[in-house]
Design a protein around this motif. Structure first.
Motif, short mmCIF file in Angstrom:
data_model
loop_
_atom_site.label_atom_id
_atom_site.label_comp_id
_atom_site.label_asym_id
_atom_site.label_seq_id
_atom_site.Cartn_x
_atom_site.Cartn_y
_atom_site.Cartn_z
N MET A 1 0.83 -1.18 0.00
CA MET A 1 0.00 0.00 0.00
C MET A 1 0.87 1.24 0.00
O MET A 1 1.97 1.24 0.52
N ARG A 2 0.32 2.29 -0.55
CA ARG A 2 1.02 3.56 -0.58
C ARG A 2 0.27 4.54 0.31
O ARG A 2 -0.94 4.59 0.30
N TYR A 3 1.01 5.35 1.05
CA TYR A 3 0.40 6.37 1.89
C TYR A 3 1.10 7.69 1.66
O TYR A 3 2.33 7.74 1.64
N SER A 26 9.44 7.04 -7.67
CA SER A 26 8.87 6.49 -8.90
C SER A 26 7.73 7.36 -9.44
O SER A 26 7.34 7.22 -10.59
N LEU A 27 7.19 8.26 -8.62
CA LEU A 27 6.12 9.14 -9.06
C LEU A 27 6.64 10.45 -9.64
O LEU A 27 5.90 11.16 -10.33
N LEU A 47 0.27 2.65 -13.09
CA LEU A 47 0.81 1.30 -13.03
C LEU A 47 0.09 0.49 -11.96
O LEU A 47 -0.41 1.05 -11.00
N THR A 48 0.07 -0.82 -12.12
CA THR A 48 -0.57 -1.65 -11.10
C THR A 48 0.10 -1.45 -9.74
O THR A 48 -0.56 -1.57 -8.70
N SER A 49 1.36 -1.10 -9.72
CA SER A 49 2.05 -0.85 -8.45
C SER A 49 1.57 0.43 -7.77
O SER A 49 1.91 0.67 -6.61
N ILE A 72 -7.37 3.16 -4.34
CA ILE A 72 -7.30 2.96 -5.78
C ILE A 72 -6.83 1.54 -6.06
O ILE A 72 -5.83 1.10 -5.48
N THR A 73 -7.54 0.83 -6.94
CA THR A 73 -7.15 -0.49 -7.35
C THR A 73 -6.97 -0.50 -8.85
O THR A 73 -7.88 -0.10 -9.59
N LEU A 74 -5.80 -0.90 -9.30
CA LEU A 74 -5.49 -0.98 -10.72
C LEU A 74 -5.16 -2.43 -11.06
O LEU A 74 -4.46 -3.11 -10.33
N HIS A 75 -5.69 -2.90 -12.20
CA HIS A 75 -5.44 -4.29 -12.62
C HIS A 75 -4.66 -4.29 -13.91
O HIS A 75 -4.76 -3.46 -14.73
#
Length: 75
Positions: A1-3, A26-27, A47-49, A72-75
């Motif tokens: 997870m990212r915070y 990376s952002l 990105l999915t990450s 946010i969920t990315l597939h």
């Protein structure tokens, strides 16, 4: 997870000269913040990450801070 991946600081600066500084390297080249209503953070490419929980905190001089949490969920 990212915070709290990105920080946008408008204190002590005029409109159009605010600082946007992603905490995640990376952002840095993929994140764009637009403060004009409605404010938005765009990741290109997404990105999915990038999947995770993002916190947006707005601090005001004469009002309490406001925090919004977005998952946010990315597939």
């Amino acid at each position: 997870m990212r915070y709290d991946n990105a920080m946008y600081d408008a204190r002590n600066s005029s409109v159009g000269h605010q600082q946007h500084s992603p905490r995640d390297p990376s952002l840095a080249s993929r994140a764009t913040f637009r403060p004009s209503p409605p404010a938005s953070l765009t990741l290109t490419p997404a990105l999915t990450s990038d999947t995770g929980t993002y916190h947006c905190r707005a601090d005001f001089a004469d009002s309490p801070s406001r925090t919004t949490v977005i998952k946010i969920t990315l597939h």
